[in-house]
Scaffold this motif. Structure first.
Motif, PDB file in Angstrom:
ATOM      1  N   ASP A 128       0.834  -1.216   0.000  1.00 30.72           N
ATOM      2  CA  ASP A 128       0.000   0.000   0.000  1.00 30.72           C
ATOM      3  C   ASP A 128       0.861   1.256   0.000  1.00 30.72           C
ATOM      4  N   TRP A 129       1.897   1.210   0.780  1.00 33.47           N
ATOM      5  CA  TRP A 129       2.788   2.347   0.919  1.00 33.47           C
ATOM      6  C   TRP A 129       3.421   2.694  -0.434  1.00 33.47           C
ATOM      7  N   MET A 130       3.832   1.655  -1.163  1.00 34.91           N
ATOM      8  CA  MET A 130       4.455   1.905  -2.475  1.00 34.91           C
ATOM      9  C   MET A 130       3.438   2.423  -3.489  1.00 34.91           C
ATOM     10  N   GLN A 131       2.212   1.879  -3.398  1.00 31.56           N
ATOM     11  CA  GLN A 131       1.166   2.394  -4.284  1.00 31.56           C
ATOM     12  C   GLN A 131       0.940   3.875  -3.996  1.00 31.56           C
ATOM     13  N   SER A 150      -0.072 -28.050  -8.912  1.00 29.80           N
ATOM     14  CA  SER A 150      -1.536 -27.972  -8.966  1.00 29.80           C
ATOM     15  C   SER A 150      -2.084 -26.860  -8.063  1.00 29.80           C
ATOM     16  N   LYS A 151      -1.285 -26.399  -7.105  1.00 29.20           N
ATOM     17  CA  LYS A 151      -1.769 -25.357  -6.175  1.00 29.20           C
ATOM     18  C   LYS A 151      -1.266 -23.965  -6.529  1.00 29.20           C
ATOM     19  N   TRP A 152      -0.413 -23.846  -7.530  1.00 26.52           N
ATOM     20  CA  TRP A 152       0.202 -22.558  -7.838  1.00 26.52           C
ATOM     21  C   TRP A 152      -0.832 -21.463  -8.135  1.00 26.52           C
ATOM     22  N   GLN A 153      -1.767 -21.770  -9.027  1.00 25.15           N
ATOM     23  CA  GLN A 153      -2.720 -20.734  -9.441  1.00 25.15           C
ATOM     24  C   GLN A 153      -3.572 -20.242  -8.279  1.00 25.15           C
ATOM     25  N   LYS A 154      -4.013 -21.189  -7.453  1.00 28.50           N
ATOM     26  CA  LYS A 154      -4.830 -20.818  -6.290  1.00 28.50           C
ATOM     27  C   LYS A 154      -4.053 -19.875  -5.364  1.00 28.50           C
ATOM     28  N   HIS A 155      -2.783 -20.159  -5.165  1.00 32.24           N
ATOM     29  CA  HIS A 155      -1.985 -19.349  -4.251  1.00 32.24           C
ATOM     30  C   HIS A 155      -1.596 -18.004  -4.870  1.00 32.24           C
ATOM     31  N   ILE A 156      -1.408 -17.988  -6.172  1.00 31.41           N
ATOM     32  CA  ILE A 156      -1.166 -16.714  -6.855  1.00 31.41           C
ATOM     33  C   ILE A 156      -2.384 -15.796  -6.676  1.00 31.41           C
ATOM     34  N   ARG A 157      -3.572 -16.382  -6.824  1.00 35.55           N
ATOM     35  CA  ARG A 157      -4.800 -15.587  -6.644  1.00 35.55           C
ATOM     36  C   ARG A 157      -4.951 -15.095  -5.213  1.00 35.55           C
ATOM     37  N   LEU A 158      -4.594 -15.976  -4.265  1.00 44.67           N
ATOM     38  CA  LEU A 158      -4.663 -15.610  -2.848  1.00 44.67           C
ATOM     39  C   LEU A 158      -3.766 -14.391  -2.576  1.00 44.67           C
ATOM     40  N   ALA A 159      -2.554 -14.424  -3.112  1.00 43.58           N
ATOM     41  CA  ALA A 159      -1.633 -13.307  -2.913  1.00 43.58           C
ATOM     42  C   ALA A 159      -2.176 -12.043  -3.566  1.00 43.58           C
ATOM     43  N   GLN A 160      -2.680 -12.202  -4.776  1.00 45.71           N
ATOM     44  CA  GLN A 160      -3.217 -11.060  -5.533  1.00 45.71           C
ATOM     45  C   GLN A 160      -4.378 -10.412  -4.775  1.00 45.71           C
ATOM     46  N   GLN A 161      -5.275 -11.245  -4.247  1.00 48.00           N
ATOM     47  CA  GLN A 161      -6.445 -10.722  -3.550  1.00 48.00           C
ATOM     48  C   GLN A 161      -6.077 -10.132  -2.199  1.00 48.00           C
ATOM     49  N   THR A 162      -5.202 -10.803  -1.475  1.00 46.76           N
ATOM     50  CA  THR A 162      -4.829 -10.311  -0.145  1.00 46.76           C
ATOM     51  C   THR A 162      -4.150  -8.947  -0.240  1.00 46.76           C
ATOM     52  N   LEU A 163      -3.320  -8.777  -1.266  1.00 48.50           N
ATOM     53  CA  LEU A 163      -2.637  -7.494  -1.432  1.00 48.50           C
ATOM     54  C   LEU A 163      -3.556  -6.442  -2.047  1.00 48.50           C
ATOM     55  N   GLY A 164      -4.653  -6.893  -2.642  1.00 47.96           N
ATOM     56  CA  GLY A 164      -5.534  -5.961  -3.329  1.00 47.96           C
ATOM     57  C   GLY A 164      -4.925  -5.422  -4.606  1.00 47.96           C
ATOM     58  N   MET A 165      -4.262  -6.300  -5.350  1.00 54.65           N
ATOM     59  CA  MET A 165      -3.662  -5.870  -6.621  1.00 54.65           C
ATOM     60  C   MET A 165      -4.757  -5.611  -7.640  1.00 54.65           C
ATOM     61  N   PRO A 166      -4.526  -4.646  -8.539  1.00 58.25           N
ATOM     62  CA  PRO A 166      -5.522  -4.344  -9.564  1.00 58.25           C
ATOM     63  C   PRO A 166      -5.798  -5.566 -10.438  1.00 58.25           C
ATOM     64  N   GLU A 167      -7.020  -5.651 -10.944  1.00 50.81           N
ATOM     65  CA  GLU A 167      -7.373  -6.705 -11.909  1.00 50.81           C
ATOM     66  C   GLU A 167      -6.354  -6.730 -13.039  1.00 50.81           C
ATOM     67  N   GLY A 168      -6.034  -7.910 -13.478  1.00 52.90           N
ATOM     68  CA  GLY A 168      -5.117  -8.005 -14.604  1.00 52.90           C
ATOM     69  C   GLY A 168      -3.651  -7.969 -14.207  1.00 52.90           C
ATOM     70  N   GLN A 169      -3.376  -7.703 -12.918  1.00 51.95           N
ATOM     71  CA  GLN A 169      -1.991  -7.791 -12.437  1.00 51.95           C
ATOM     72  C   GLN A 169      -1.892  -8.968 -11.498  1.00 51.95           C
ATOM     73  N   GLN A 170      -0.815  -9.713 -11.609  1.00 53.61           N
ATOM     74  CA  GLN A 170      -0.636 -10.795 -10.643  1.00 53.61           C
ATOM     75  C   GLN A 170       0.833 -11.009 -10.319  1.00 53.61           C
ATOM     76  N   PRO A 171       1.074 -11.640  -9.169  1.00 53.62           N
ATOM     77  CA  PRO A 171       2.459 -11.871  -8.782  1.00 53.62           C
ATOM     78  C   PRO A 171       3.168 -12.769  -9.790  1.00 53.62           C
ATOM     79  N   LEU A 172       4.462 -12.554  -9.930  1.00 52.17           N
ATOM     80  CA  LEU A 172       5.274 -13.405 -10.795  1.00 52.17           C
ATOM     81  C   LEU A 172       5.745 -14.620  -9.985  1.00 52.17           C
ATOM     82  N   LEU A 173       5.522 -15.784 -10.560  1.00 53.38           N
ATOM     83  CA  LEU A 173       5.869 -17.044  -9.903  1.00 53.38           C
ATOM     84  C   LEU A 173       7.373 -17.281  -9.999  1.00 53.38           C
TER      85      LEU A 173
END
Ligand code: GTP
Ligand code: MG
Length: 195
Positions: A128-131, A150-173
């Motif tokens: 948030d601070w960087m945003q 098999s769990k990568w996508q679920k956890h990527i989404r979890l990180a994306q949602q928890t951080l509140g990243m904008p739609e269309g942006q996601q963490p790099l694996l």
């Protein structure tokens, strides 16, 4: 990018020790023990240039590594380690804040999170601070090798949602163990430096 030269430059405890040559800088932030130094070593294909710590919370300096005479990686001390004193925590905050707000050659902050777990409250504060200050930031979810594919996508989404990243942006694996994500991250870094 082909890494032909990588060298440790300085452990900076105060801004006057930051390098003066104005090469672009890529900083790495994340909680203690998340794998920041390991990620640097994997990017450089050097086993232990960046010191990986057995003593979390120990170093309170910004560690500079110069790559190919072209850019710096700046390894931050990790946050969130419980046994760090209040005074040290304050020192950490002041150094990081001074760096992030005023460092002209800073091109990108890699916010490193652990793919296995939801980002922590500290991770969210950092994001948030960087945003808020408009600091370019890429979230990297590392230690992927510790989770079944098999769990990568679920956890990527979890990180994306928890951080509140904008739609269309996601963490790099990423995995420092296997090298997963290394080429993709280098492309991103080259773009951040030249783009
Ligand atoms: P601080 O400097 O204390 O903030 O820690 P750090 O974020 O630099 O973490 P570091 O790179 O020292 O890694 C911490 C531990 O996690 C080490 O034992 C690493 O070997 C391990 N580790 C880091 N990345 C990975 C990874 O991608 N996969 C696996 N399996 N282990 C990793
Ligand atoms: Mg480290």
């Amino acid at each position: 990018m082909k890494v032909t030269q990588a060298e440790f430059v300085i452990s900076a405890a105060a801004p006057h020790q930051f390098p003066q040559d104005a090469l672009p800088e890529i900083a790495l932030a994340g909680r203690s023990n998340v794998g920041k130094s390991s990620l640097i070593n994997r990017m450089l294909q050097r086993k232990s240039l960046a010191r990986t710590s057995s003593q979390p919370g120990k170093t309170q300096t910004l560690n500079y590594y110069r790559i190919n005479g072209q850019l710096y990686f700046v390894d931050f001390p990790g946050y969130g380690y419980a046994k760090v004193s209040k005074v040290q925590r304050k020192k950490w905050g002041e150094l990081i804040e001074a760096y992030l707000r005023e460092r002209e050659p800073l091109r990108l902050v890699l916010l490193i999170v652990d793919l296995r777990h939801a980002p922590t409250e500290d991770d969210c504060l950092m994001y948030d601070w960087m945003q808020h200050y408009d600091i370019p930031c890429l979230v990297v979810a590392t230690k992927a090798d510790k989770l079944p594919r098999s769990k990568w996508q679920k956890h990527i989404r979890l990180a994306q949602q928890t951080l509140g990243m904008p739609e269309g942006q996601q963490p790099l694996l990423f995995s420092s163990e296997s090298g997963l994500g290394r080429e993709e991250l280098w492309s991103y870094l080259v773009e951040a430096i030249h783009g």
